[in-house]
Design a protein around this motif. Structure first.
Motif, PDB file in Angstrom:
ATOM      1  N   GLU A  98       0.817  -1.214   0.000  1.00 38.44           N
ATOM      2  CA  GLU A  98       0.000   0.000   0.000  1.00 38.44           C
ATOM      3  C   GLU A  98       0.851   1.265   0.000  1.00 38.44           C
ATOM      4  N   THR A  99       2.060   1.175   0.578  1.00 37.83           N
ATOM      5  CA  THR A  99       2.947   2.346   0.649  1.00 37.83           C
ATOM      6  C   THR A  99       4.351   1.960   0.192  1.00 37.83           C
ATOM      7  N   LEU A 100       5.149   2.978  -0.083  1.00 39.80           N
ATOM      8  CA  LEU A 100       6.541   2.706  -0.455  1.00 39.80           C
ATOM      9  C   LEU A 100       7.328   2.134   0.719  1.00 39.80           C
ATOM     10  N   ASP A 101       6.994   2.556   1.939  1.00 42.60           N
ATOM     11  CA  ASP A 101       7.646   1.968   3.122  1.00 42.60           C
ATOM     12  C   ASP A 101       7.383   0.464   3.195  1.00 42.60           C
ATOM     13  N   GLU A 102       6.134   0.092   2.912  1.00 45.31           N
ATOM     14  CA  GLU A 102       5.768  -1.330   2.942  1.00 45.31           C
ATOM     15  C   GLU A 102       6.473  -2.089   1.822  1.00 45.31           C
ATOM     16  N   LEU A 103       6.564  -1.468   0.640  1.00 46.44           N
ATOM     17  CA  LEU A 103       7.268  -2.098  -0.478  1.00 46.44           C
ATOM     18  C   LEU A 103       8.735  -2.323  -0.126  1.00 46.44           C
ATOM     19  N   ALA A 104       9.351  -1.313   0.493  1.00 41.91           N
ATOM     20  CA  ALA A 104      10.749  -1.428   0.898  1.00 41.91           C
ATOM     21  C   ALA A 104      10.944  -2.572   1.886  1.00 41.91           C
ATOM     22  N   LYS A 105      10.026  -2.706   2.822  1.00 40.66           N
ATOM     23  CA  LYS A 105      10.132  -3.775   3.815  1.00 40.66           C
ATOM     24  C   LYS A 105       9.992  -5.143   3.175  1.00 40.66           C
ATOM     25  N   LEU A 106       9.074  -5.273   2.205  1.00 38.09           N
ATOM     26  CA  LEU A 106       8.859  -6.554   1.526  1.00 38.09           C
ATOM     27  C   LEU A 106      10.138  -7.068   0.869  1.00 38.09           C
ATOM     28  N   TYR A 107      10.929  -6.152   0.314  1.00 41.72           N
ATOM     29  CA  TYR A 107      12.097  -6.558  -0.466  1.00 41.72           C
ATOM     30  C   TYR A 107      13.434  -6.196   0.184  1.00 41.72           C
ATOM     31  N   GLY A 108      13.410  -5.726   1.407  1.00 47.08           N
ATOM     32  CA  GLY A 108      14.651  -5.408   2.101  1.00 47.08           C
ATOM     33  C   GLY A 108      15.394  -4.233   1.510  1.00 47.08           C
TER      34      GLY A 108
END
Length: 519
Positions: free
Chosen positions: A387-397
């Motif tokens: 949903e957010t870029l922060d979440e995307l970053a967390k998904l892929y390290g």
């Protein structure tokens, strides 16, 4: 001591025998190889005879068969696999066309010369220019021919990497099956003999050296090499080889490019092997550019083969998103460069032990709206949603701050209409401002063989020594080499296959008909 003396004597005898073999036996070795490739007998009895035999049933093969039939020839298509279509069926169904009605409707100015220039640049100038012109000149008319045979295109033009302007049409199915199925259906309606599980074993030549047929295994079960019944099929006018590339032949592709070992996956179907190419070489065909093997830069390590990511990245990520190094959150190449440039860039992403560090390609919902494989990719977790870029970053390290900063820089570049970092074309670039976001891990796969046998503009296979046509032998599509040089532009496989296939079919159908003995 006596054992050592005896061993030395045995070595001398072995060397002496080897020298004798080199002098006296090499002729028989070569003769044996030649006979394995060719049954040379003008009086051979054929089980069946037609005017034209087409080997292979992909874009080139089906186009050749239909064109030959429409030119008045009787035609047979043989394919070693249990289904027709080969790699073409699982291809993305995209065709580069210079001067299509859709381009004109969208106000896109294009020309054959521009397409030739784009392909020359992608091919690093290694292309056969005359064959290149043949292909580009034939795209508009061949696209219309496909439409007449029932192929349906999406109602918009796409911009694939390496093309200077949008010129790509794609089937509504986003698959080459949208081309193969109509062509196979048309072939059957027009009385073309369609033979599955029929494997080419060798060529049959007459005493003048003309190819007059093929020896095949009928009822062949891939990959069991000794299955099937041997039969002789005669071709009064010629044989057209449309057998594709060798991307799944790990041993042979590694001979050309040692790094393309079994650890590197391929988008090709299991039957994309080298035996038909070798049979052509054994009767004198000139192989060129065999070491030029293309990696598809849109594939994912999280699935086998072509998969769902390839279409998603082609339709969504590359034209409407960006790709970043997962360690830095930053772009590192032009997402609309040609395939070789993109694949080479991605392959540099490795850790200190040489292991892949998979880059992350992503876009938002607006960028992914036309990606037909999105739902499947999400289902199998090849594509992930955030949903957010922060979440995307967390998904892929990915470092979140760096990723957010990169997106901000990208949006400024879009607003300015210029990519100052990597020179990406910005005609259809879009800002990445709002989620949800869709990401995918990326790593190239073996996709296409630019090399094959050398042909002239009459689609005749040329001899290695004389550079003259091997009479009765034609080739089209990926089985040929030289058209694409060092790197094929996206959507040019369909263009090449259809145009060169039709060219081979038309010219072969015009060849002199010879009389053959049929049992």
């Amino acid at each position: 001591m006596s054992d050592e003396k005896g061993l030395n004597q045995s070595r001398r005898q072995l060397l002496k025998g080897g020298a004798a073999m080199a002098v006296a036996g090499i002729g028989s070795v070569v003769a044996g190889a030649a006979s394995a490739a060719c049954v040379s007998d003008e009086k051979v009895m054929f089980d069946e005879v037609v005017d034209v035999i087409v080997v292979g049933s992909g874009f080139a093969g089906m186009s050749a068969a239909l064109q030959a039939r429409e030119s008045g020839a009787s035609v047979m298509v043989i394919d070693k696999m249990p289904v027709f279509g080969g790699n073409s069926t699982i291809n993305g169904g995209a065709m580069a066309v210079a001067g299509s009605p859709l381009q004109k409707r969208e106000g896109i100015e294009d020309s054959v010369d521009t397409m030739v220039a784009d392909m020359l640049e992608s091919g690093r100038g290694m292309n056969d220019v005359e064959m290149l012109k043949l292909v580009c000149n034939g795209t508009a008319e061949s696209c219309e021919w496909l439409t007449e045979h029932g192929v349906k295109w999406k109602p918009f033009v796409q911009h694939f990497g390496g093309h200077s302007i949008p010129r790509v049409l794609q089937t509504v199915e986003s698959s080459g099956a949208g081309i193969i199925r109509p062509l196979v259906s048309a072939a059957k309606k027009q009385g073309i003999h369609m033979r599955k599980q029929t494997k080419l074993e060798s060529f049959i030549k007459n005493d003048e050296g003309r190819v007059i047929g093929v020896q095949v295994r009928e009822g062949y079960y891939f990959p069991k090499e000794r299955t099937g019944k041997m039969r002789n099929l005669g071709a009064r006018k010629g044989v057209i080889m449309a057998t594709g590339g060798f991307g799944r032949d790990i041993e042979y592709r590694q001979m050309q490019q040692p790094e393309m070992n079994s650890e590197l996956d391929s988008t090709n179907h299991a039957g994309a092997t080298s035996e038909a190419l070798k049979q052509m070489m054994l009767i004198g065909a000139n192989p060129i550019h065999l070491d030029q093997i293309q990696l598809g830069p849109w594939a994912s390590p999280d699935e086998k083969g072509f998969g769902t990511a390839s279409q998603f990245n082609t339709i969504a990520t590359y034209p409407s998103g960006i790709v970043v190094d997962s360690r830095t959150g930053e772009r590192f190449f032009n997402e609309l460069a040609d395939r070789k440039a993109r694949a080479d860039a991605i392959m540099t992403r490795r850790d200190d032990k040489g292991h892949p560090v998979y880059p992350i390609g992503f876009t938002n919902a607006e960028g992914a709206k036309d990606a037909q494989t999105l739902d499947w990719g999400l289902k199998y977790k090849v594509i992930q949603k955030a949903e957010t870029l922060d979440e995307l970053a967390k998904l892929y390290g990915i470092p979140a701050k760096a990723l957010i900063a990169q997106v901000a820089r990208w949006n400024k570049a879009v607003a300015a209409g210029k990519d100052g970092e990597f020179g990406r074309p910005m005609q259809k670039a879009m800002k990445l401002e709002q989620g949800p976001w869709y990401g995918v891990r990326m790593w190239p796969k073996v996709h296409y063989c630019m090399g094959g046998v050398r042909v002239n503009t009459h689609s005749q296979v040329l001899h290695l020594v004389t550079d003259k046509p091997i009479e009765g032998l034609f080739a089209a599509g990926e089985a040929t080499g030289g058209i694409h040089g060092a790197s094929r532009l996206g959507a040019c496989a369909v263009a090449e296959g259809v145009v060169t296939g039709r060219n081979a079919g038309r010219i072969c159908s015009e060849a002199q008909r010879i009389r053959l003995l049929e049992s």
